[in-house]
Design a protein around this motif. Structure first.
Motif, short mmCIF file in Angstrom:
data_model
loop_
_atom_site.label_atom_id
_atom_site.label_comp_id
_atom_site.label_asym_id
_atom_site.label_seq_id
_atom_site.Cartn_x
_atom_site.Cartn_y
_atom_site.Cartn_z
N PHE A 145 0.83 -1.20 0.00
CA PHE A 145 0.00 0.00 0.00
C PHE A 145 0.86 1.26 0.00
O PHE A 145 0.51 2.27 -0.60
CB PHE A 145 -0.93 -0.01 1.22
CG PHE A 145 -1.89 1.15 1.29
CD1 PHE A 145 -2.86 1.33 0.32
CD2 PHE A 145 -1.82 2.07 2.34
CE1 PHE A 145 -3.74 2.39 0.36
CE2 PHE A 145 -2.70 3.13 2.40
CZ PHE A 145 -3.66 3.31 1.41
N GLN A 146 2.01 1.21 0.67
CA GLN A 146 2.92 2.36 0.71
C GLN A 146 3.96 2.33 -0.42
O GLN A 146 4.79 3.22 -0.51
CB GLN A 146 3.64 2.43 2.07
CG GLN A 146 2.76 2.86 3.23
CD GLN A 146 1.89 1.73 3.76
OE1 GLN A 146 2.21 0.55 3.58
NE2 GLN A 146 0.80 2.08 4.41
N ASN A 147 3.90 1.29 -1.26
CA ASN A 147 4.86 1.17 -2.37
C ASN A 147 4.24 1.77 -3.63
O ASN A 147 3.20 1.30 -4.10
CB ASN A 147 5.21 -0.31 -2.59
CG ASN A 147 6.30 -0.50 -3.62
OD1 ASN A 147 6.18 -0.06 -4.75
ND2 ASN A 147 7.37 -1.17 -3.24
N PRO A 148 4.86 2.81 -4.21
CA PRO A 148 4.23 3.51 -5.34
C PRO A 148 4.58 2.95 -6.71
O PRO A 148 4.19 3.55 -7.72
CB PRO A 148 4.79 4.93 -5.18
CG PRO A 148 6.19 4.70 -4.66
CD PRO A 148 6.10 3.48 -3.76
N SER A 149 5.28 1.83 -6.80
CA SER A 149 5.81 1.38 -8.09
C SER A 149 4.74 0.93 -9.06
O SER A 149 4.95 0.93 -10.27
CB SER A 149 6.84 0.26 -7.87
OG SER A 149 6.22 -0.87 -7.28
N VAL A 150 3.56 0.53 -8.54
CA VAL A 150 2.46 0.07 -9.39
C VAL A 150 1.21 0.87 -9.05
O VAL A 150 0.88 1.07 -7.88
CB VAL A 150 2.17 -1.43 -9.16
CG1 VAL A 150 0.99 -1.89 -10.02
CG2 VAL A 150 3.41 -2.27 -9.48
N THR A 151 0.51 1.33 -10.06
CA THR A 151 -0.75 2.04 -9.85
C THR A 151 -1.83 1.04 -9.44
O THR A 151 -2.01 0.00 -10.09
CB THR A 151 -1.19 2.76 -11.14
OG1 THR A 151 -0.19 3.73 -11.49
CG2 THR A 151 -2.51 3.47 -10.94
N LYS A 152 -2.53 1.35 -8.35
CA LYS A 152 -3.57 0.46 -7.85
C LYS A 152 -4.94 0.94 -8.32
O LYS A 152 -5.25 2.12 -8.26
CB LYS A 152 -3.58 0.41 -6.32
CG LYS A 152 -2.35 -0.25 -5.70
CD LYS A 152 -1.31 0.74 -5.30
CE LYS A 152 -0.17 0.10 -4.52
NZ LYS A 152 0.89 1.04 -4.19
N ASP A 153 -5.76 -0.01 -8.76
CA ASP A 153 -7.14 0.31 -9.14
C ASP A 153 -8.09 0.20 -7.95
O ASP A 153 -9.13 0.86 -7.93
CB ASP A 153 -7.60 -0.64 -10.26
CG ASP A 153 -6.73 -0.49 -11.50
OD1 ASP A 153 -6.89 0.52 -12.20
OD2 ASP A 153 -5.89 -1.38 -11.75
N LEU A 154 -7.73 -0.63 -6.99
CA LEU A 154 -8.53 -0.79 -5.77
C LEU A 154 -7.57 -1.03 -4.61
O LEU A 154 -6.77 -1.96 -4.66
CB LEU A 154 -9.50 -1.97 -5.92
CG LEU A 154 -10.28 -2.42 -4.68
CD1 LEU A 154 -11.13 -1.29 -4.12
CD2 LEU A 154 -11.15 -3.64 -5.00
N SER A 155 -7.66 -0.19 -3.59
CA SER A 155 -6.79 -0.33 -2.41
C SER A 155 -7.64 -0.64 -1.20
O SER A 155 -8.53 0.14 -0.83
CB SER A 155 -5.99 0.95 -2.17
OG SER A 155 -5.02 1.14 -3.17
N ILE A 156 -7.37 -1.79 -0.59
CA ILE A 156 -8.08 -2.22 0.61
C ILE A 156 -7.10 -2.22 1.78
O ILE A 156 -6.07 -2.90 1.73
CB ILE A 156 -8.68 -3.63 0.44
CG1 ILE A 156 -9.67 -3.65 -0.74
CG2 ILE A 156 -9.38 -4.08 1.72
CD1 ILE A 156 -10.19 -5.03 -1.07
N VAL A 157 -7.38 -1.44 2.80
CA VAL A 157 -6.57 -1.42 4.00
C VAL A 157 -7.20 -2.35 5.03
O VAL A 157 -8.40 -2.27 5.30
CB VAL A 157 -6.45 0.01 4.58
CG1 VAL A 157 -5.85 -0.01 5.98
CG2 VAL A 157 -5.58 0.87 3.65
N VAL A 158 -6.39 -3.23 5.60
CA VAL A 158 -6.85 -4.20 6.59
C VAL A 158 -6.35 -3.77 7.96
O VAL A 158 -5.19 -3.39 8.12
CB VAL A 158 -6.35 -5.62 6.26
CG1 VAL A 158 -6.90 -6.64 7.26
CG2 VAL A 158 -6.74 -6.00 4.84
#
Length: 334
Positions: A145-158
Motif C-alpha cells: 500500500f505504501q509502495n508507489p511502483s504500481v498504480t492500484k485500481d482498488l486499495s483495501i486497508v486491513v
C-alpha cells in the motif's frame, strides 16, 4: 520479536518513549508521504492492493485468499504478487510449492500458491509484468500500500479490530507506517477484522477518523470434519497476534494445556520443533498450529502437527463486489 507495549497504548496518552521518538516518527511519516506522491506504472489488467497502515500482521493473508477465491468463482484468472517477506528470492519468480521452501519464498507466498499463481518480486512492477505475461487477467498485491511502483485500481486497508491503529503514532513512536488520516484518504475500503466486542471498541476509538467506506469481517475456522472438543493440545503460532489463533482454537472446543506464542514469521528451527515435540509428548498433548506456521516446517515434521485453517467472512460482500465491478471484475450477475 514482539512489538513494544507502548505501541498499543490508547491514542491520546502517549508513553514517554513514544514522545521521545516523535522526531524520528515525523521523519518516517515525511518519507512515506513523499513516496505516496510518486506515480507508479500502470498495468494492463486491474490491480487490487491489500495492505495496511500498521507494521506487522493485521490479517492480510486471509483477505487475499478470500479475494482470490471470489475472483476465481467469478471466472477470472488472478495472480498474487508479493515481495515474499522472510524469503531470499529477489524475483520475479513464480512460486512452486513442490520446489520452493518457506526459507526461499516466505510463508505467505506458499499459502497463496495453493490457490492461484503467485509471484515473488521485490520490484512489484516487474512481478506484475511477469504475471500478466503468463496470462493473469487481474492482480492481487499482498502488501505494498505504501509502495508507489504500481498504480492500484482498488486499495483495501486491513486492520485488526482488537489492536486498531495502536497509539496512533508512526514508527518508531508507534506501530504505523503512515498517519491514519493520509493513509485512509488513499484507501477505497477499510476492512476491520475481529469479533463484535473488538469491532465496537475499534469504532469508539477510531470511527471518527475513518473517511472511506468500512466493512467488518471475522475469521471463521474452515470446517474440515475435525472434532476438536476435549482434545488436549499444545498450540503454537508465529503470527502477528498468536492469541487470536489460541482463542479460535478454544472456540472449537480444544483444551489448550500449553500455548506457545512465537514471533511473527519466526523460523521453525529443528531445535525449536524438537523442544515443542518433547514438551507435547511429556504431557500427552497434540501439537496444533496455523496454516502459515505449517508451511514453514520441514516436510518430514508436518504429519506430527494438526492445523486449524481459518477463512475470512465479511459481514457482507456487497460493498466489495461493487468495488470489484467498478474496476471491471464484476461477477456473472453484474
Amino acid at each position: 520479536m514482539r512489538p513494544p507495549r507502548f505501541w498499543n497504548r490508547p491514542p491520546g496518552r502517549p508513553a514517554l518513549a513514544s514522545r521521545l521518538l516523535s522526531p524520528l516518527a515525523a521523519l518516517y511519516a515525511w518519507g512515506t508521504a513523499r513516496r505516496a506522491g510518486i506515480v507508479g506504472q500502470s498495468a494492463p489488467v486491474p490491480v487490487i492492493c491489500v495492505g495496511n497502515l500498521n507494521a506487522g500482521g493485521t490479517g492480510k493473508t486471509p483477505v487475499v485468499i478470500s479475494l482470490t477465491q471470489r475472483l476465481i468463482a467469478n471466472g477470472y484468472n488472478p495472480a498474487v504478487v508479493t515481495r515474499g517477506y522472510g524469503g531470499n528470492i529477489e524475483g520475479p519468480t513464480k512460486v512452486d510449492p513442490n520446489r520452493h521452501s518457506a526459507e526461499q519464498t516466505g510463508d505467505e507466498a506458499l499459502l497463496h500458491a495453493a490457490f492461484t499463481a503467485t509471484w515473488i518480486a521485490k520490484d512489484r512492477a516487474a512481478g506484475v509484468a511477469a504475471a500478466v505475461a503468463e496470462g493473469a487477467d487481474s492482480i492481487l498485491l499482498d502488501d505494498g500500500f505504501q509502495n508507489p511502483s504500481v498504480t492500484k485500481d482498488l486499495s483495501i486497508v486491513v486492520v485488526d479490530a482488537a489492536t486498531g491503529f495502536g497509539n496512533g503514532r508512526v514508527l518508531p513512536a508507534g506501530p504505523l507506517r503512515e498517519p491514519v488520516g493520509p493513509g485512509l484518504a488513499r484507501a477505497d475500503l477499510l476492512l476491520s477484522v475481529g469479533e463484535a466486542d473488538d469491532q465496537a471498541t475499534f469504532q469508539t476509538r477510531w470511527g471518527d477518523q475513518v473517511t472511506c467506506p468500512s466493512i467488518q469481517a471475522r475469521l471463521e475456522p474452515l470446517q474440515m470434519g475435525m472434532d476438536w472438543h476435549g482434545l488436549r493440545v499444545l498450540a503454537f503460532a508465529g503470527i502477528g497476534r498468536p492469541e487470536k489463533f489460541f482463542n479460535t482454537l478454544k472456540s472449537q472446543g480444544a483444551d489448550i494445556v500449553d500455548a506457545v506464542a512465537l514471533g511473527d514469521h519466526q523460523p521453525l528451527a529443528p531445535a525449536l520443533l524438537s523442544r515443542l515435540e518433547q514438551q507435547a509428548k511429556a504431557k500427552g498433548l497434540q501439537l496444533v498450529t496455523t496454516e502459515k506456521d505449517q508451511v514453514r516446517m520441514p516436510p518430514g515434521f508436518r504429519h506430527k502437527v494438526l492445523t486449524l485453517p481459518v477463512r475470512l467472512e465479511p459481514e457482507s460482500w456487497t460493498e466489495i463486489d461493487h468495488e470489484l465491478a467498478r474496476i471491471g471484475l464484476g461477477g456473472p450477475e453484474s
